[in-house]
Design a protein around this motif. Structure first.
Motif, PDB file in Angstrom:
ATOM      1  N   GLU A  10      10.384   1.401  11.595  1.00  0.00           N
ATOM      2  CA  GLU A  10      11.035   0.367  12.399  1.00  0.00           C
ATOM      3  C   GLU A  10      10.436  -0.975  12.058  1.00  0.00           C
ATOM      4  O   GLU A  10       9.211  -1.121  11.975  1.00  0.00           O
ATOM      5  CB  GLU A  10      10.876   0.650  13.887  1.00  0.00           C
ATOM      6  CG  GLU A  10      11.649  -0.321  14.764  1.00  0.00           C
ATOM      7  CD  GLU A  10      11.708   0.133  16.215  1.00  0.00           C
ATOM      8  OE1 GLU A  10      12.264  -0.621  17.029  1.00  0.00           O
ATOM      9  OE2 GLU A  10      11.200   1.232  16.509  1.00  0.00           O
ATOM     10  N   SER A  11      11.291  -1.957  11.839  1.00  0.00           N
ATOM     11  CA  SER A  11      10.818  -3.293  11.496  1.00  0.00           C
ATOM     12  C   SER A  11       9.867  -3.822  12.554  1.00  0.00           C
ATOM     13  O   SER A  11      10.129  -3.713  13.756  1.00  0.00           O
ATOM     14  CB  SER A  11      12.012  -4.245  11.348  1.00  0.00           C
ATOM     15  OG  SER A  11      11.574  -5.583  11.232  1.00  0.00           O
ATOM     16  N   GLY A  12       8.767  -4.408  12.074  1.00  0.00           N
ATOM     17  CA  GLY A  12       7.793  -4.969  12.995  1.00  0.00           C
ATOM     18  C   GLY A  12       8.038  -6.412  13.332  1.00  0.00           C
ATOM     19  O   GLY A  12       7.165  -7.076  13.895  1.00  0.00           O
ATOM     20  N   GLN A  29       0.858  -1.169   0.000  1.00  0.00           N
ATOM     21  CA  GLN A  29       0.000   0.000   0.000  1.00  0.00           C
ATOM     22  C   GLN A  29       0.894   1.219   0.000  1.00  0.00           C
ATOM     23  O   GLN A  29       1.769   1.340   0.820  1.00  0.00           O
ATOM     24  CB  GLN A  29      -0.904   0.008   1.228  1.00  0.00           C
ATOM     25  CG  GLN A  29      -1.831  -1.204   1.249  1.00  0.00           C
ATOM     26  CD  GLN A  29      -2.729  -1.177   2.447  1.00  0.00           C
ATOM     27  OE1 GLN A  29      -2.520  -0.412   3.363  1.00  0.00           O
ATOM     28  NE2 GLN A  29      -3.740  -2.005   2.453  1.00  0.00           N
ATOM     29  N   LEU A  30       0.634   2.136  -0.911  1.00  0.00           N
ATOM     30  CA  LEU A  30       1.579   3.223  -0.971  1.00  0.00           C
ATOM     31  C   LEU A  30       0.971   4.579  -1.102  1.00  0.00           C
ATOM     32  O   LEU A  30       0.867   5.294  -0.156  1.00  0.00           O
ATOM     33  CB  LEU A  30       2.552   2.971  -2.112  1.00  0.00           C
ATOM     34  CG  LEU A  30       3.616   4.026  -2.195  1.00  0.00           C
ATOM     35  CD1 LEU A  30       4.517   3.985  -1.004  1.00  0.00           C
ATOM     36  CD2 LEU A  30       4.418   3.857  -3.446  1.00  0.00           C
ATOM     37  N   THR A  31       0.576   4.963  -2.265  1.00  0.00           N
ATOM     38  CA  THR A  31       0.359   6.377  -2.492  1.00  0.00           C
ATOM     39  C   THR A  31      -1.047   6.714  -2.890  1.00  0.00           C
ATOM     40  O   THR A  31      -1.306   7.822  -3.367  1.00  0.00           O
ATOM     41  CB  THR A  31       1.298   6.862  -3.582  1.00  0.00           C
ATOM     42  OG1 THR A  31       1.041   6.109  -4.752  1.00  0.00           O
ATOM     43  CG2 THR A  31       2.703   6.706  -3.169  1.00  0.00           C
ATOM     44  N   GLY A  32      -1.961   5.768  -2.688  1.00  0.00           N
ATOM     45  CA  GLY A  32      -3.275   6.063  -3.207  1.00  0.00           C
ATOM     46  C   GLY A  32      -3.895   7.265  -2.596  1.00  0.00           C
ATOM     47  O   GLY A  32      -4.609   8.006  -3.260  1.00  0.00           O
ATOM     48  N   ALA A  33      -3.655   7.471  -1.277  1.00  0.00           N
ATOM     49  CA  ALA A  33      -4.261   8.640  -0.675  1.00  0.00           C
ATOM     50  C   ALA A  33      -3.870   9.878  -1.443  1.00  0.00           C
ATOM     51  O   ALA A  33      -4.681  10.771  -1.645  1.00  0.00           O
ATOM     52  CB  ALA A  33      -3.794   8.771   0.744  1.00  0.00           C
ATOM     53  N   TRP A  38      11.318  -8.275  -0.585  1.00  0.00           N
ATOM     54  CA  TRP A  38      10.477  -7.119  -0.916  1.00  0.00           C
ATOM     55  C   TRP A  38       9.171  -7.091  -0.129  1.00  0.00           C
ATOM     56  O   TRP A  38       8.797  -6.078   0.451  1.00  0.00           O
ATOM     57  CB  TRP A  38      10.191  -7.113  -2.410  1.00  0.00           C
ATOM     58  CG  TRP A  38       9.033  -6.223  -2.792  1.00  0.00           C
ATOM     59  CD1 TRP A  38       7.736  -6.581  -3.014  1.00  0.00           C
ATOM     60  CD2 TRP A  38       9.070  -4.800  -2.956  1.00  0.00           C
ATOM     61  NE1 TRP A  38       6.963  -5.488  -3.317  1.00  0.00           N
ATOM     62  CE2 TRP A  38       7.760  -4.375  -3.286  1.00  0.00           C
ATOM     63  CE3 TRP A  38      10.079  -3.843  -2.857  1.00  0.00           C
ATOM     64  CZ2 TRP A  38       7.436  -3.044  -3.526  1.00  0.00           C
ATOM     65  CZ3 TRP A  38       9.752  -2.510  -3.100  1.00  0.00           C
ATOM     66  CH2 TRP A  38       8.445  -2.128  -3.422  1.00  0.00           C
ATOM     67  N   SER A  39       8.468  -8.189  -0.107  1.00  0.00           N
ATOM     68  CA  SER A  39       7.159  -8.219   0.554  1.00  0.00           C
ATOM     69  C   SER A  39       7.265  -7.931   2.042  1.00  0.00           C
ATOM     70  O   SER A  39       6.414  -7.255   2.624  1.00  0.00           O
ATOM     71  CB  SER A  39       6.488  -9.583   0.333  1.00  0.00           C
ATOM     72  OG  SER A  39       6.228  -9.789  -1.043  1.00  0.00           O
ATOM     73  N   THR A  40       8.329  -8.450   2.674  1.00  0.00           N
ATOM     74  CA  THR A  40       8.535  -8.215   4.100  1.00  0.00           C
ATOM     75  C   THR A  40       8.867  -6.749   4.367  1.00  0.00           C
ATOM     76  O   THR A  40       8.318  -6.124   5.284  1.00  0.00           O
ATOM     77  CB  THR A  40       9.658  -9.109   4.636  1.00  0.00           C
ATOM     78  OG1 THR A  40       9.312 -10.477   4.430  1.00  0.00           O
ATOM     79  CG2 THR A  40       9.877  -8.865   6.119  1.00  0.00           C
ATOM     80  N   ASP A  46       6.513  -2.920   6.429  1.00  0.00           N
ATOM     81  CA  ASP A  46       6.932  -1.870   7.353  1.00  0.00           C
ATOM     82  C   ASP A  46       7.001  -0.495   6.695  1.00  0.00           C
ATOM     83  O   ASP A  46       6.661   0.510   7.310  1.00  0.00           O
ATOM     84  CB  ASP A  46       8.307  -2.211   7.940  1.00  0.00           C
ATOM     85  CG  ASP A  46       8.263  -3.455   8.809  1.00  0.00           C
ATOM     86  OD1 ASP A  46       7.379  -3.525   9.682  1.00  0.00           O
ATOM     87  OD2 ASP A  46       9.092  -4.356   8.606  1.00  0.00           O
ATOM     88  N   VAL A  47       7.438  -0.443   5.450  1.00  0.00           N
ATOM     89  CA  VAL A  47       7.635   0.833   4.762  1.00  0.00           C
ATOM     90  C   VAL A  47       6.316   1.415   4.263  1.00  0.00           C
ATOM     91  O   VAL A  47       6.077   2.624   4.346  1.00  0.00           O
ATOM     92  CB  VAL A  47       8.622   0.658   3.590  1.00  0.00           C
ATOM     93  CG1 VAL A  47       8.749   1.948   2.795  1.00  0.00           C
ATOM     94  CG2 VAL A  47       9.985   0.223   4.109  1.00  0.00           C
ATOM     95  N   GLN A  48       5.435   0.569   3.754  1.00  0.00           N
ATOM     96  CA  GLN A  48       4.174   1.011   3.143  1.00  0.00           C
ATOM     97  C   GLN A  48       3.309   1.889   4.046  1.00  0.00           C
ATOM     98  O   GLN A  48       2.858   2.958   3.618  1.00  0.00           O
ATOM     99  CB  GLN A  48       3.382  -0.204   2.653  1.00  0.00           C
ATOM    100  CG  GLN A  48       1.911   0.050   2.402  1.00  0.00           C
ATOM    101  CD  GLN A  48       1.071  -0.299   3.610  1.00  0.00           C
ATOM    102  OE1 GLN A  48       1.333  -1.305   4.271  1.00  0.00           O
ATOM    103  NE2 GLN A  48       0.085   0.532   3.908  1.00  0.00           N
TER     104      GLN A  48
END
Length: 260
Positions: free
Chosen positions: A78-80, A2-6, A221-223, A227-229
């Motif tokens: 921060e990594s979850g 999930q990234l930039t839709g907003a 990438w998926s991992t 956290d980044v998304q």
């Protein structure tokens, strides 16, 4: 991911609000834009698409920021603990989103209504074949048993981004007799087919270590996206919500659309 839709809904609303505002009737609407009838979704979608193409440098006289690039500010990530092999603390500073206006495809826009007795529930669907985030980074973490402590330039490339944006806007009647929209909720849900991370200066640019580390990072990438998304989404939402609300503050909702 999930990234930039907003971010994307807000820009369209800037178009609609500005294109329909009658601040100076003698000037008409700025070419090539036009107002649409409330229920003419095809027209609304077409005007949104036109806006991205025609005004990517923004509209300074209306305080509409440029769409290329979009400033996201500083992101703290921060990594979850989604993976035992990858744990990190990452700061992305001076982050910017690129290629939004250049690649935007508006698919659908629904939810506008004449009923102003309840909040509007707006839904926007968007596609972007390619988006890119660039930032300065500072990372402290580990990959497998290898420490990663580094600073440099970060690029995140995202392919086939599909976004659903949900906006709740409350109609507020003012003393001038007109009704204005106040955003009370802003959410995005986005799917991404794939992506790629690139970080400069890893291990002081030791090519062998850098290339092997980036290979493993991109296999994860998926991992990483988990956290980044969310942080990128939050930054986009903050930036665009402020801009849209500032536009709506002085544009009555009854001036958004052409008469039926």
């Amino acid at each position: 991911m999930q990234l930039t839709g907003a971010s994307m809904f807000l820009v369209w609303m800037g178009l609609l609000s500005w294109a329909s505002c009658r601040v100076d009737a003698s000037e008409g609407f700025p070419s090539p834009l036009k107002r649409c009838k409330l229920q003419d979704e095809a027209c609304l979608v077409a005007q949104a698409q036109t806006f991205f193409q025609a005004f990517k440098n923004g509209i300074p006289e209306r305080q509409v920021a440029a769409l290329e690039p979009i400033a996201l500010g500083t992101l703290l990530i921060e990594s979850g603990g989604h993976s035992d092999s990858l744990k990190f603390k990452l700061t992305m500073s001076d982050a910017k989103l690129y290629n939004l206006a250049n690649s935007m495809m508006v698919k659908s826009l629904k939810g506008f209504t004449k009923d102003l007795t309840r909040p509007l529930k707006l839904t926007l669907l968007l596609d972007n074949p390619e988006l890119e985030v660039r930032a300065k980074y500072d990372v402290d973490g580990k990959l497998l048993i290898l420490p990663i402590v580094s600073k440099g330039d970060l690029t995140i490339r995202m392919n086939d981004v599909q976004t659903k944006v949900r906006i709740t806007a409350e109609p507020v009647k003012r003393s001038d007799g007109h009704t204005y929209l106040n955003i009370t909720d802003y959410k995005t849900a986005t799917k991404i087919k794939g992506g790629h991370f690139d970080l400069s200066n890893l291990f002081n640019d030791n090519k062998e270590l850098r290339d092997s580390t980036l290979k493993v990072l991109n296999q994860e990438w998926s991992t990483l996206a988990l956290d980044v998304q969310p942080k990128i989404n939050e930054a986009c939402s903050r930036a665009f919500r402020v801009i849209v609300q500032s536009l709506w503050a002085n544009i009555p909702y009854d001036e958004f659309f052409e008469e039926e």
